[in-house]
Motif scaffolding. Structure first.
Motif, short mmCIF file in Angstrom:
data_model
loop_
_atom_site.label_atom_id
_atom_site.label_comp_id
_atom_site.label_asym_id
_atom_site.label_seq_id
_atom_site.Cartn_x
_atom_site.Cartn_y
_atom_site.Cartn_z
N ILE A 142 0.84 -1.20 0.00
CA ILE A 142 0.00 0.00 0.00
C ILE A 142 0.88 1.25 0.00
O ILE A 142 0.62 2.21 -0.73
CB ILE A 142 -0.94 0.01 1.22
CG1 ILE A 142 -1.96 -1.14 1.11
CG2 ILE A 142 -1.68 1.34 1.34
CD1 ILE A 142 -2.81 -1.32 2.35
N GLY A 143 1.94 1.22 0.81
CA GLY A 143 2.85 2.35 0.87
C GLY A 143 3.49 2.64 -0.48
O GLY A 143 3.63 3.80 -0.88
N ILE A 144 3.86 1.57 -1.21
CA ILE A 144 4.47 1.74 -2.53
C ILE A 144 3.45 2.30 -3.51
O ILE A 144 3.73 3.27 -4.24
CB ILE A 144 5.02 0.39 -3.04
CG1 ILE A 144 6.22 -0.05 -2.18
CG2 ILE A 144 5.44 0.50 -4.51
CD1 ILE A 144 6.70 -1.46 -2.47
N ASN A 145 2.26 1.70 -3.55
CA ASN A 145 1.26 2.09 -4.54
C ASN A 145 0.69 3.48 -4.30
O ASN A 145 0.43 4.23 -5.25
CB ASN A 145 0.12 1.06 -4.57
CG ASN A 145 0.57 -0.27 -5.14
OD1 ASN A 145 1.45 -0.32 -5.99
ND2 ASN A 145 -0.03 -1.35 -4.67
N GLU A 146 0.50 3.83 -3.02
CA GLU A 146 -0.16 5.09 -2.71
C GLU A 146 0.80 6.16 -2.19
O GLU A 146 0.40 7.25 -1.84
CB GLU A 146 -1.28 4.83 -1.70
CG GLU A 146 -2.33 3.85 -2.23
CD GLU A 146 -3.50 3.68 -1.28
OE1 GLU A 146 -3.65 4.49 -0.35
OE2 GLU A 146 -4.27 2.72 -1.49
N ARG A 147 2.10 5.80 -2.12
CA ARG A 147 3.18 6.72 -1.73
C ARG A 147 2.98 7.27 -0.33
O ARG A 147 2.96 8.50 -0.11
CB ARG A 147 3.31 7.84 -2.76
CG ARG A 147 3.69 7.34 -4.14
CD ARG A 147 3.86 8.47 -5.13
NE ARG A 147 4.04 7.96 -6.48
CZ ARG A 147 4.09 8.71 -7.57
NH1 ARG A 147 3.97 10.02 -7.47
NH2 ARG A 147 4.25 8.17 -8.75
N PHE A 148 2.84 6.34 0.63
CA PHE A 148 2.80 6.70 2.04
C PHE A 148 4.07 6.18 2.73
O PHE A 148 4.52 5.06 2.47
CB PHE A 148 1.57 6.10 2.73
CG PHE A 148 0.29 6.80 2.41
CD1 PHE A 148 0.08 8.11 2.82
CD2 PHE A 148 -0.71 6.16 1.69
CE1 PHE A 148 -1.11 8.77 2.53
CE2 PHE A 148 -1.90 6.80 1.40
CZ PHE A 148 -2.09 8.11 1.81
N THR A 149 4.61 7.00 3.62
CA THR A 149 5.77 6.58 4.42
C THR A 149 5.37 5.44 5.35
O THR A 149 4.25 5.41 5.87
CB THR A 149 6.30 7.77 5.24
OG1 THR A 149 6.69 8.82 4.34
CG2 THR A 149 7.48 7.38 6.10
N ILE A 150 6.29 4.50 5.55
CA ILE A 150 6.04 3.39 6.47
C ILE A 150 7.10 3.38 7.57
O ILE A 150 8.20 3.91 7.40
CB ILE A 150 6.03 2.02 5.75
CG1 ILE A 150 7.36 1.78 5.02
CG2 ILE A 150 4.86 1.95 4.77
CD1 ILE A 150 7.45 0.41 4.37
N LEU A 151 6.75 2.78 8.70
CA LEU A 151 7.65 2.62 9.83
C LEU A 151 7.81 1.13 10.14
O LEU A 151 6.84 0.38 10.08
CB LEU A 151 7.10 3.34 11.07
CG LEU A 151 6.84 4.84 10.97
CD1 LEU A 151 6.15 5.34 12.25
CD2 LEU A 151 8.13 5.60 10.74
N PHE A 152 9.04 0.72 10.46
CA PHE A 152 9.26 -0.66 10.89
C PHE A 152 10.61 -0.74 11.60
O PHE A 152 11.47 0.15 11.47
CB PHE A 152 9.23 -1.63 9.70
CG PHE A 152 10.18 -1.30 8.58
CD1 PHE A 152 11.51 -1.70 8.62
CD2 PHE A 152 9.74 -0.58 7.47
CE1 PHE A 152 12.38 -1.40 7.59
CE2 PHE A 152 10.61 -0.27 6.44
CZ PHE A 152 11.93 -0.69 6.50
N ASP A 153 10.79 -1.80 12.35
CA ASP A 153 12.06 -2.03 13.05
C ASP A 153 12.94 -2.93 12.20
O ASP A 153 12.48 -3.93 11.63
CB ASP A 153 11.81 -2.71 14.40
CG ASP A 153 11.15 -1.77 15.40
OD1 ASP A 153 11.29 -0.54 15.21
OD2 ASP A 153 10.49 -2.25 16.33
N TYR A 154 14.22 -2.55 12.14
CA TYR A 154 15.18 -3.30 11.32
C TYR A 154 16.54 -3.22 11.98
O TYR A 154 17.04 -2.12 12.26
CB TYR A 154 15.23 -2.71 9.91
CG TYR A 154 15.87 -3.58 8.86
CD1 TYR A 154 15.14 -4.59 8.23
CD2 TYR A 154 17.20 -3.41 8.50
CE1 TYR A 154 15.71 -5.39 7.24
CE2 TYR A 154 17.77 -4.20 7.51
CZ TYR A 154 17.03 -5.19 6.89
OH TYR A 154 17.60 -5.98 5.93
#
Length: 301
Positions: A142-154
């Motif tokens: 969804i973030g890729i298609n709609e261009r929204f920033t995402i948060l995750f732990d890495y």
């Protein structure tokens, strides 16, 4: 030219044709796809045509207008695709149709958006490969298609990423995105993302640097980046450039050998590539990469 590329180019040529194309016209429209030997070309083309039809792609057979004696011509009519899929172009639907049969997603979820958009599974057809999807989070897509920033732990650190692309390479999915806190593009292996992905309401604009993101050999996808210079002898130069693709960065020396500059993010996969040349390739820089190769060879003797 690889088989999948040849089939996609054939589909594109038949879709673009305003009238049925003879076999010879098809060969001329796809330079490098088929052999110059007429009999070899005929056999390969017949196999390709039969395989596309078996996958459900509607190739029509009609006479080429104005030919005497009549000559068989081939064409894919756009109307066969456009009626049920008004959102995508006919060539996009045909490519998706082909890909959905050559490369199955694990589980073959026919309710997924991939198949709803035009992927068509033919019964009793063997895929070239099955691609795992278990590690993919829908919020990333969804973030890729709609261009929204995402948060995750890495790697025990929270990342704030503008997601650009998912790439499947050498058995692993990689998310390529702009890491806002590190101010640069990074590669994240999807199965190493820790916990859940959070989708924010913060939109982002694509930036020019994103043009550098492209598909490529498996060693270009990973987390730790090295810029490696590799010398390849003349005897193997053409083969190396074919493997590296059109975006290969290299210079040719007077003796016909080449010096290739490669971004390496997966060292073990790069070593497989390097040692496939035996003594016809040599790492020139950086010094630590050269030392790693020497140490590895010493350990094997």
């Amino acid at each position: 030219m690889k088989k999948i590329e040849r089939l996609l180019n054939l589909v594109s040529a038949l879709l673009d044709a305003e009238k049925p194309l003879s076999r010879q016209s098809i060969r001329e429209r796809i330079p490098g796809a088929y052999s110059e030997n007429d009999e070899s070309f005929r056999r390969t083309f017949e196999r390709d045509k039969d395989e596309l039809r078996a996958l459900g792609i509607p190739i029509s057979l009609n006479k080429v207008p104005g030919t005497d004696p009549p000559v068989d011509g081939y064409q894919i009519l756009k109307v066969d695709y456009e009626a049920d899929h008004p959102v995508l172009e006919a060539d996009e639907i045909a490519a998706l149709h082909l890909a959905s049969n050559l490369f199955h997603l694990s589980g073959e979820d026919t309710e997924s958006i991939f198949y709803k958009m035009g992927g068509v599974l033919q019964e009793n057809k063997s895929a070239l490969s099955e691609i795992p999807t278990e590690v993919l989070d829908k919020k990333i897509m969804i973030g890729i298609n709609e261009r929204f920033t995402i948060l995750f732990d890495y790697k025990d650190e929270q990342r704030e990423v503008n997601p650009y692309r998912l790439v499947f390479s050498a058995g692993n999915w990689y998310l390529i995105g702009y890491d806002k806190r590190r101010e640069g593009f990074r590669h994240f292996r999807a199965d190493r993302i820790e916990g859940k992905v959070e989708l924010t309401d913060q939109e982002f604009e694509l930036i020019e640097e994103s043009s550098e993101i492209s598909h490529g050999p498996p060693w270009r996808y990973g987390e730790e980046e090295k810029n490696v210079e590799l010398k390849i002898n003349k005897s193997h130069a053409a083969w190396a450039l074919e493997l590296l693709g059109n975006d290969a960065k290299y210079k040719e020396l007077p003796d016909g050998s080449i010096i290739v500059s490669e971004i390496v993010r997966n060292w073990s996969k790069f070593l497989f590539f390097l040692f496939s040349f035996l003594d016809s390739a040599e790492v020139l820089s950086p010094p630590e990469a050269r030392e790693e190769v020497i140490d590895w060879l010493k350990a094997m003797t």
